[in-house]
Design a protein around this motif. Structure first.
Motif, short mmCIF file in Angstrom:
data_model
loop_
_atom_site.label_atom_id
_atom_site.label_comp_id
_atom_site.label_asym_id
_atom_site.label_seq_id
_atom_site.Cartn_x
_atom_site.Cartn_y
_atom_site.Cartn_z
N LEU A 108 0.83 -1.20 0.00
CA LEU A 108 0.00 0.00 0.00
C LEU A 108 0.87 1.26 0.00
O LEU A 108 0.61 2.20 -0.76
CB LEU A 108 -0.95 0.00 1.20
CG LEU A 108 -1.88 1.22 1.32
CD1 LEU A 108 -2.70 1.43 0.05
CD2 LEU A 108 -2.80 1.08 2.53
N VAL A 109 1.90 1.27 0.83
CA VAL A 109 2.80 2.44 0.86
C VAL A 109 3.46 2.63 -0.51
O VAL A 109 3.53 3.76 -1.03
CB VAL A 109 3.87 2.29 1.97
CG1 VAL A 109 5.01 3.29 1.78
CG2 VAL A 109 3.23 2.51 3.34
N LEU A 113 3.04 5.87 -3.14
CA LEU A 113 4.20 6.67 -3.55
C LEU A 113 4.58 6.44 -5.01
O LEU A 113 5.64 6.90 -5.46
CB LEU A 113 5.41 6.32 -2.67
CG LEU A 113 5.30 6.64 -1.17
CD1 LEU A 113 6.59 6.26 -0.46
CD2 LEU A 113 4.98 8.09 -0.93
N SER A 114 3.73 5.75 -5.76
CA SER A 114 4.12 5.35 -7.12
C SER A 114 4.48 6.54 -8.01
O SER A 114 5.35 6.45 -8.87
CB SER A 114 3.03 4.50 -7.77
OG SER A 114 1.83 5.25 -7.86
N ASP A 115 3.83 7.69 -7.81
CA ASP A 115 4.11 8.87 -8.64
C ASP A 115 5.09 9.84 -7.99
O ASP A 115 5.35 10.91 -8.55
CB ASP A 115 2.79 9.63 -8.92
CG ASP A 115 1.81 8.80 -9.73
OD1 ASP A 115 2.28 7.90 -10.47
OD2 ASP A 115 0.60 9.03 -9.61
N VAL A 116 5.61 9.50 -6.81
CA VAL A 116 6.49 10.42 -6.09
C VAL A 116 7.93 10.23 -6.57
O VAL A 116 8.45 9.11 -6.55
CB VAL A 116 6.40 10.18 -4.56
CG1 VAL A 116 7.37 11.07 -3.80
CG2 VAL A 116 4.97 10.42 -4.08
N PRO A 117 8.58 11.32 -7.03
CA PRO A 117 9.95 11.19 -7.54
C PRO A 117 10.95 10.82 -6.45
O PRO A 117 10.69 11.02 -5.25
CB PRO A 117 10.26 12.57 -8.11
CG PRO A 117 9.31 13.51 -7.43
CD PRO A 117 8.08 12.71 -7.12
N ALA A 150 12.30 2.87 -1.07
CA ALA A 150 12.74 2.32 -2.36
C ALA A 150 11.54 2.15 -3.29
O ALA A 150 10.39 2.30 -2.89
CB ALA A 150 13.44 0.99 -2.13
N ARG A 151 11.83 1.78 -4.55
CA ARG A 151 10.76 1.56 -5.52
C ARG A 151 10.15 0.17 -5.40
O ARG A 151 9.00 -0.05 -5.77
CB ARG A 151 11.32 1.73 -6.94
CG ARG A 151 11.74 3.15 -7.27
CD ARG A 151 10.60 3.95 -7.84
NE ARG A 151 10.88 5.38 -7.87
CZ ARG A 151 9.95 6.30 -7.99
NH1 ARG A 151 8.68 5.96 -8.04
NH2 ARG A 151 10.25 7.58 -8.01
N GLU A 152 10.95 -0.79 -4.91
CA GLU A 152 10.42 -2.14 -4.72
C GLU A 152 11.15 -2.80 -3.55
O GLU A 152 12.23 -2.37 -3.17
CB GLU A 152 10.56 -3.01 -5.98
CG GLU A 152 11.98 -3.36 -6.40
CD GLU A 152 12.66 -2.24 -7.16
OE1 GLU A 152 13.84 -1.97 -6.84
OE2 GLU A 152 12.03 -1.63 -8.04
N PRO A 153 10.53 -3.84 -2.94
CA PRO A 153 11.15 -4.50 -1.79
C PRO A 153 12.46 -5.19 -2.17
O PRO A 153 12.59 -5.73 -3.27
CB PRO A 153 10.10 -5.55 -1.37
CG PRO A 153 8.83 -5.13 -2.02
CD PRO A 153 9.21 -4.41 -3.26
#
Length: 205
Positions: A108-109, A113-117, A150-153
């Motif tokens: 969910l987090v 944050l998917s669009d946050v640079p 980070a962008r992914e775990p």
């Protein structure tokens, strides 16, 4: 040899007990026997409804000390994300709705944050630790561990949001650090280290 002082750690998470044990060993504090909630008779635990980590930690430590007569350490910790105005904060463990679903909370987090640079993905792990001695002192301390999301775990160590949290000055996620590296830097490690003088005094009584 005097009997070791029994200290209740208000948690059923064995990793938290091990972490405090490592902090005490690293500080050279002996004479404390740590016991978790699984090792004492069950008692009603108040829900975590405090507005701050400190409120929740103190409530848990007071409950534990009152119910068992043992000095009690409790912590409340979570993740504060800048782009989410400091959330999930005290709601970290149940951010996705259920309690303690690490994968769902983390997903969910990341989605939020998917669009946050990259430059605006700042975050910090925060831990408040409380020590309550029956009929004696109460102390609450706070530790903070700054970093970014980070962008992914990455990595399979630790728990909670560790796989997506990259500490300041690190390329690895918190889940890729060794337990010793994490203790030395982590929010809970930093908070617990502030309680070492109090715990050493307890052991010396």
């Amino acid at each position: 040899m005097p009997e070791p002082v029994r200290l209740l750690v208000a948690s059923r998470n064995t990793k938290k007990l091990k972490e405090l044990r490592r902090v005490l060993e690293a500080a050279g504090v002996s004479g404390i026997d740590l016991v978790g909630l699984n090792e004492v008779p069950e008692f009603p635990e108040a829900p975590e409804t405090g507005a701050t980590f400190e409120d929740n930690a103190l409530a848990k430590a007071r409950d534990g000390a009152a119910a068992t007569g043992l000095p009690c350490v409790a912590d409340d910790s979570g993740l504060e994300v800048d782009a989410l105005n400091g959330m999930p904060g005290v709601l970290s463990a149940r951010w996705s709705g259920g309690h303690g679903d690490d994968a769902a909370n983390t997903s969910l987090v990341l989605a939020q944050l998917s669009d946050v640079p990259d430059g605006r993905r700042g975050a910090a792990f925060v831990s408040a630790c409380a020590l309550v001695v029956p009929g004696g002192a109460e102390r609450v301390v706070r530790g903070s561990w700054p970093g970014a999301i980070a962008r992914e775990p990455r990595g399979d160590g630790g728990f909670g949001y560790d796989p997506v949290f990259v500490p300041e000055g690190e390329r690895r996620s918190a889940a890729e650090l060794t337990p010793e590296e994490k203790d030395a830097a982590s929010h809970r490690g930093r908070a617990l280290a502030q309680l070492v003088p109090d715990l050493a005094a307890l052991a010396a009584r």
